[in-house]
Design a protein around this motif. Structure first.
Motif, PDB file in Angstrom:
ATOM      1  N   LEU A 184      -7.802  -9.282   6.596  1.00 47.08           N
ATOM      2  CA  LEU A 184      -7.435  -8.219   5.795  1.00 47.08           C
ATOM      3  C   LEU A 184      -8.894  -7.378   5.738  1.00 47.08           C
ATOM      4  O   LEU A 184      -9.912  -7.953   5.467  1.00 47.08           O
ATOM      5  N   LEU A 188     -10.645  -2.738   1.570  1.00 47.09           N
ATOM      6  CA  LEU A 188      -9.635  -2.791   0.437  1.00 47.09           C
ATOM      7  C   LEU A 188     -10.062  -3.170  -0.816  1.00 47.09           C
ATOM      8  O   LEU A 188     -10.002  -2.581  -2.001  1.00 47.09           O
ATOM      9  N   GLN A 189     -10.687  -4.577  -0.737  1.00 51.97           N
ATOM     10  CA  GLN A 189     -10.769  -5.498  -1.907  1.00 51.97           C
ATOM     11  C   GLN A 189     -12.205  -4.740  -2.467  1.00 51.97           C
ATOM     12  O   GLN A 189     -12.213  -4.582  -4.036  1.00 51.97           O
ATOM     13  N   SER A 191     -13.062  -1.595  -2.395  1.00 54.71           N
ATOM     14  CA  SER A 191     -12.774  -0.258  -3.065  1.00 54.71           C
ATOM     15  C   SER A 191     -12.065  -0.371  -4.472  1.00 54.71           C
ATOM     16  O   SER A 191     -12.396   0.141  -5.642  1.00 54.71           O
ATOM     17  N   ALA A 192     -11.193  -1.588  -4.541  1.00 51.30           N
ATOM     18  CA  ALA A 192     -10.438  -1.770  -5.729  1.00 51.30           C
ATOM     19  C   ALA A 192     -11.452  -2.301  -6.815  1.00 51.30           C
ATOM     20  O   ALA A 192     -11.265  -2.183  -8.185  1.00 51.30           O
ATOM     21  N   ARG A 201      -5.653  -8.337 -10.437  1.00 52.22           N
ATOM     22  CA  ARG A 201      -5.131  -7.116 -10.060  1.00 52.22           C
ATOM     23  C   ARG A 201      -5.022  -7.074  -8.307  1.00 52.22           C
ATOM     24  O   ARG A 201      -3.966  -6.701  -7.661  1.00 52.22           O
ATOM     25  N   ILE A 202      -6.322  -7.496  -7.886  1.00 49.19           N
ATOM     26  CA  ILE A 202      -6.320  -7.280  -6.381  1.00 49.19           C
ATOM     27  C   ILE A 202      -5.483  -8.402  -5.819  1.00 49.19           C
ATOM     28  O   ILE A 202      -4.628  -8.067  -4.616  1.00 49.19           O
ATOM     29  N   GLN A 205      -1.591  -6.636  -6.304  1.00 46.93           N
ATOM     30  CA  GLN A 205      -1.475  -5.169  -5.757  1.00 46.93           C
ATOM     31  C   GLN A 205      -2.012  -4.980  -4.403  1.00 46.93           C
ATOM     32  O   GLN A 205      -1.503  -3.981  -3.913  1.00 46.93           O
ATOM     33  N   ILE A 206      -2.729  -5.896  -4.042  1.00 53.52           N
ATOM     34  CA  ILE A 206      -3.242  -5.648  -2.503  1.00 53.52           C
ATOM     35  C   ILE A 206      -2.939  -6.886  -1.606  1.00 53.52           C
ATOM     36  O   ILE A 206      -2.107  -6.648  -0.656  1.00 53.52           O
ATOM     37  N   ILE A 207      -3.220  -7.945  -1.847  1.00 54.67           N
ATOM     38  CA  ILE A 207      -3.149  -9.126  -1.066  1.00 54.67           C
ATOM     39  C   ILE A 207      -1.646  -9.472  -0.912  1.00 54.67           C
ATOM     40  O   ILE A 207      -1.181  -9.700   0.230  1.00 54.67           O
ATOM     41  N   LEU A 210       0.589  -6.841   1.300  1.00 51.70           N
ATOM     42  CA  LEU A 210       0.227  -6.916   2.720  1.00 51.70           C
ATOM     43  C   LEU A 210       0.395  -8.331   3.233  1.00 51.70           C
ATOM     44  O   LEU A 210      -0.008  -8.407   4.603  1.00 51.70           O
TER      45      LEU A 210
END
Length: 323
Positions: A184, A188-189, A191-192, A201-202, A205-207, A210
């Motif tokens: 990935l 993205l991480q 920026s978060a 939260r990462i 809300q992201i991992i 995706l």
């Protein structure tokens, strides 16, 4: 003008190529025909046992005992299923198996994804050492006695948790999930993190969003493994109220035929009344009982599989090869 001349010069070549057909030799045609026939025979060989079990489950016991049945029921009946579904152990086993297939895969995927996310961080202290110790059980497994002692020391004998806790983590699945997370975009991480998001939260809300294809693929594999497993019940569980569907099927198939029918008829008074009300030619025999239970226990997976098939290719290829 020059472009027009070039187009006109290429026109005969295109016509010639369009009209040209590749001629196949007799050997190539024979080879293709042989492959088609071989695949048809293989498909019939693979599918027919399931079809035979299904046909036997819809046939009366007396008629099935009179002679072999090949393709269709000779004496169609639904009494076999009505009789089997009143078996109290089967009902209890279905509830236990459904709970196991719901809790086990959810816990396994969650724990494995957490480990994969943590081990995807190259700055994690002792990362290589952790991976090394996780890898050891892949090559050196415990014996039945040692595993039994561990389960007993953890007080998991005759405990529902024995179905879900020992399989909550799989190293091979974790490696594939970790590789997927590493593929990935790191931005993205980052920026978060700049926006103030923490690792929790990462992860949520992201991992996880995706990783849905690979999560769905491994979740279904876990569901299949939990549904088909009877070994855990055989070794670690003696409480009949915690029996699973596969273990009930195992008992029915391996029990003496006379005892099988006796066990069924002695289960409940409702079954005894139904058995007495049946005509002689519709009374289920041990053989059709086995076939009916096999359909009830095994065939649900065949109906669930098509809904998850679209996730398999994408989910398994994602993270399987690292560039």
């Amino acid at each position: 003008m020059q472009a027009t001349l070039q187009t006109a010069a290429k026109a005969p070549e295109k016509l010639a190529m369009k009209g040209t057909k590749i001629r196949r030799t007799a050997g190539e045609r024979a080879f293709d025909a042989f492959n088609v026939i071989l695949m048809i025979v293989w498909a019939i060989t693979a599918v027919y046992p399931f079809w035979y079990i299904l046909v036997m489950s819809f046939n009366t016991g007396a008629d099935a005992a009179a002679g072999p049945i090949w393709f269709f029921p000779r004496a169609f009946t639904l009494e076999n299923y009505a009789f089997v579904f009143q078996y109290d152990r089967l009902q209890t086993a279905f509830v236990v198996t459904a709970l196991r297939c719901a809790i086990g895969p959810a816990l396994s995927v969650f724990v494995t994804m957490l480990a994969a996310f943590a081990l995807s961080k190259r700055f994690l202290p002792g990362r290589k050492t952790i991976l090394f110790f996780f890898m050891i059980p892949m090559f050196i497994g415990g014996t039945i006695i040692s595993n039994y002692v561990v389960i007993a020391k953890l007080d998991l004998l005759n405990n529902f948790l024995v179905y879900v806790l020992p399989g909550a983590f799989g190293f091979f699945s974790m490696v594939i999930m970790r590789t997927h997370i590493e593929e990935l975009p790191e931005e993205l991480q980052e920026s978060a993190t700049i926006d103030g998001a923490g690792y929790v939260r990462i992860f949520f809300q992201i991992i996880l969003p995706l990783s849905m294809p690979i999560i769905a693929a491994f979740a279904f594999f876990s569901v299949v493994g939990n549904w088909l497993d009877y070994y855990t019940n055989l070794i670690y569980v003696t409480d009949r109220s915690l029996s699973t569907l596969q273990f009930v099927l195992y008992e029915i198939i391996n029990r003496a035929e006379a005892n099988t029918l006796i066990d069924f008829t002695k289960t409940t008074g409702a079954q005894q009344r139904r058995l007495m009300s049946m005509a002689n030619n519709t009374v289920p025999t041990p053989e059709v009982i086995k076939m009916t239970v096999m359909v009830v226990v095994t065939f649900p997976l065949l109906f669930v599989y098509p809904f998850f098939q679209k996730y398999f290719v994408k989910g398994m290829l994602t993270g399987a090869v690292k560039a």
